[in-house]
Design a protein around this motif. Structure first.
Motif, mmCIF file in Angstrom:
data_model
loop_
_atom_site.group_PDB
_atom_site.id
_atom_site.type_symbol
_atom_site.label_atom_id
_atom_site.label_comp_id
_atom_site.label_asym_id
_atom_site.label_seq_id
_atom_site.Cartn_x
_atom_site.Cartn_y
_atom_site.Cartn_z
ATOM 1 N N VAL A 134 -44.539 34.368 -60.531
ATOM 2 C CA VAL A 134 -43.576 34.276 -61.555
ATOM 3 C C VAL A 134 -43.795 33.433 -62.572
ATOM 4 O O VAL A 134 -44.426 32.155 -62.477
ATOM 5 C CB VAL A 134 -41.979 33.627 -60.969
ATOM 6 N N LYS A 135 -43.810 33.704 -63.827
ATOM 7 C CA LYS A 135 -43.895 33.073 -65.054
ATOM 8 C C LYS A 135 -42.969 31.958 -65.203
ATOM 9 O O LYS A 135 -41.805 32.066 -64.677
ATOM 10 C CB LYS A 135 -44.211 33.842 -66.287
ATOM 11 N N GLU A 136 -43.257 30.887 -65.955
ATOM 12 C CA GLU A 136 -42.045 29.889 -66.217
ATOM 13 C C GLU A 136 -41.374 30.795 -67.255
ATOM 14 O O GLU A 136 -41.485 31.469 -68.287
ATOM 15 C CB GLU A 136 -42.721 28.796 -67.135
ATOM 16 N N GLU A 137 -40.095 30.291 -67.057
ATOM 17 C CA GLU A 137 -38.835 31.259 -67.862
ATOM 18 C C GLU A 137 -38.576 30.725 -69.134
ATOM 19 O O GLU A 137 -38.550 29.289 -69.170
ATOM 20 C CB GLU A 137 -37.686 31.186 -66.875
ATOM 21 N N ALA A 138 -38.466 31.164 -69.934
ATOM 22 C CA ALA A 138 -37.786 30.765 -71.432
ATOM 23 C C ALA A 138 -36.900 31.823 -72.057
ATOM 24 O O ALA A 138 -37.242 33.242 -72.149
ATOM 25 C CB ALA A 138 -39.077 30.478 -72.578
ATOM 26 N N GLY A 139 -35.957 31.590 -72.791
ATOM 27 C CA GLY A 139 -34.835 32.418 -73.021
ATOM 28 C C GLY A 139 -34.443 33.449 -72.162
ATOM 29 O O GLY A 139 -33.883 32.998 -71.104
ATOM 30 N N GLU A 140 -34.483 34.978 -72.076
ATOM 31 C CA GLU A 140 -34.217 35.662 -71.185
ATOM 32 C C GLU A 140 -34.940 35.866 -69.752
ATOM 33 O O GLU A 140 -34.322 36.474 -69.010
ATOM 34 C CB GLU A 140 -34.167 37.176 -71.872
ATOM 35 N N GLY A 141 -35.937 35.028 -69.703
ATOM 36 C CA GLY A 141 -36.695 35.043 -68.627
ATOM 37 C C GLY A 141 -38.101 35.662 -68.467
ATOM 38 O O GLY A 141 -38.634 35.669 -69.539
ATOM 39 N N SER A 142 -38.615 36.192 -67.528
ATOM 40 C CA SER A 142 -39.621 36.979 -67.491
ATOM 41 C C SER A 142 -39.686 38.153 -66.311
ATOM 42 O O SER A 142 -38.742 38.072 -65.420
ATOM 43 C CB SER A 142 -40.862 35.925 -66.916
ATOM 44 N N THR A 163 -37.518 48.001 -71.408
ATOM 45 C CA THR A 163 -38.215 46.651 -70.765
ATOM 46 C C THR A 163 -37.353 46.051 -70.145
ATOM 47 O O THR A 163 -36.195 45.943 -70.568
ATOM 48 C CB THR A 163 -39.016 45.937 -71.999
ATOM 49 N N TRP A 164 -37.539 45.057 -69.271
ATOM 50 C CA TRP A 164 -36.635 44.200 -68.514
ATOM 51 C C TRP A 164 -37.422 42.862 -68.046
ATOM 52 O O TRP A 164 -38.652 42.590 -68.272
ATOM 53 C CB TRP A 164 -36.389 44.859 -67.013
ATOM 54 N N THR A 165 -36.453 41.792 -68.182
ATOM 55 C CA THR A 165 -36.693 40.360 -67.825
ATOM 56 C C THR A 165 -35.923 40.013 -66.790
ATOM 57 O O THR A 165 -34.465 40.497 -66.787
ATOM 58 C CB THR A 165 -36.954 39.416 -68.828
ATOM 59 N N ALA A 166 -36.140 38.955 -66.150
ATOM 60 C CA ALA A 166 -35.092 38.196 -65.181
ATOM 61 C C ALA A 166 -35.298 36.655 -65.261
ATOM 62 O O ALA A 166 -36.338 36.091 -65.363
ATOM 63 C CB ALA A 166 -35.206 39.236 -63.867
ATOM 64 N N THR A 167 -34.052 36.122 -64.932
ATOM 65 C CA THR A 167 -34.064 34.730 -64.492
ATOM 66 C C THR A 167 -33.622 34.820 -63.133
ATOM 67 O O THR A 167 -33.362 35.842 -62.349
ATOM 68 C CB THR A 167 -33.100 33.992 -65.252
ATOM 69 N N GLU A 168 -33.295 33.680 -62.583
ATOM 70 C CA GLU A 168 -32.806 33.561 -61.116
ATOM 71 C C GLU A 168 -31.444 34.208 -61.081
ATOM 72 O O GLU A 168 -31.143 34.443 -59.857
ATOM 73 C CB GLU A 168 -32.817 32.071 -60.553
ATOM 74 N N THR A 202 -31.833 44.158 -69.449
ATOM 75 C CA THR A 202 -32.733 45.305 -69.951
ATOM 76 C C THR A 202 -32.655 45.302 -71.509
ATOM 77 O O THR A 202 -31.610 45.323 -72.011
ATOM 78 C CB THR A 202 -32.088 46.479 -69.065
ATOM 79 N N HIS A 203 -33.778 45.867 -72.168
ATOM 80 C CA HIS A 203 -33.899 46.468 -73.508
ATOM 81 C C HIS A 203 -34.090 47.712 -73.492
ATOM 82 O O HIS A 203 -35.228 48.182 -73.125
ATOM 83 C CB HIS A 203 -34.659 45.662 -74.148
ATOM 84 N N LYS A 262 -30.094 49.066 -77.182
ATOM 85 C CA LYS A 262 -29.159 48.339 -76.376
ATOM 86 C C LYS A 262 -29.726 47.406 -75.466
ATOM 87 O O LYS A 262 -30.464 47.648 -74.757
ATOM 88 C CB LYS A 262 -28.220 49.387 -75.858
ATOM 89 N N THR A 263 -29.257 46.092 -75.605
ATOM 90 C CA THR A 263 -29.778 45.032 -74.574
ATOM 91 C C THR A 263 -28.408 44.934 -73.755
ATOM 92 O O THR A 263 -27.200 44.671 -74.197
ATOM 93 C CB THR A 263 -30.139 43.627 -75.312
ATOM 94 N N THR A 264 -28.792 44.871 -72.252
ATOM 95 C CA THR A 264 -27.584 44.643 -71.471
ATOM 96 C C THR A 264 -28.050 43.495 -70.410
ATOM 97 O O THR A 264 -29.307 43.571 -69.900
ATOM 98 C CB THR A 264 -27.295 45.914 -70.432
ATOM 99 N N THR A 265 -27.315 42.509 -70.289
ATOM 100 C CA THR A 265 -27.679 41.519 -69.292
ATOM 101 C C THR A 265 -26.591 41.403 -68.096
ATOM 102 O O THR A 265 -25.363 41.726 -68.528
ATOM 103 C CB THR A 265 -27.521 40.125 -70.165
ATOM 104 N N TYR A 266 -27.110 41.653 -66.867
ATOM 105 C CA TYR A 266 -26.378 41.696 -65.543
ATOM 106 C C TYR A 266 -26.404 40.342 -64.837
ATOM 107 O O TYR A 266 -27.721 39.866 -65.005
ATOM 108 C CB TYR A 266 -26.825 42.817 -64.639
#
Length: 121
Positions: A1-9, A69-74, A79-80, A85-89
């Motif tokens: 897992v990469k270091e998270e910044a903003g919307e995650g990784s 594309t997608w990114t995540a945090t914990e 999703t973009h 459209k950008t959706t955060t779950y």
């Protein structure tokens, strides 16, 4: 897992095909719905949804699909879509309540079970 910044990784533990399925039967008809999201290790995703319902007078089917594309945090999955459209779950990782060896992701309260063999969380 990469270091998270903003919307995650891209979190590699989330890479998988995850599905939600509902089947309902009644005296005069039936319905089935499914939604699957495939999170790929290269940061892309595909989402497919299908809904079928039937009764003595006929039936209806609908399908939807999305990718991007997608990114995540914990605690979130973002999703973009290619459509812009950008959706955060809200994201939770749980094991299935009956099949405790099956991991699930829960997106905004909706459980998605792994479609492929994957170790429990």
């Amino acid at each position: 897992v990469k270091e998270e910044a903003g919307e995650g990784s891209v979190h590699m533990e989330l890479v998988n095909k995850w599905c939600w399925i509902s089947v309902t039967t009644a005296n005069q008809g039936a319905s089935q719905s499914s939604r699957c999201i495939t999170l790929n290790g290269n940061g892309t995703y595909t989402r497919v949804g299908e809904s079928d319902s039937y009764n003595p007078y006929g039936g209806a089917t609908s399908q939807s699909a999305d990718s991007g594309t997608w990114t995540a945090t914990e605690s979130t999955l973002t999703t973009h879509s290619r459509g812009g459209k950008t959706t955060t779950y809200r994201l939770e990782k749980r094991n299935h309540p009956k099949n405790v060896r099956d991991p699930m992701i829960v997106l905004n309260g909706q459980p998605y079970v792994t479609a492929y063999s994957k170790p429990p969380w």
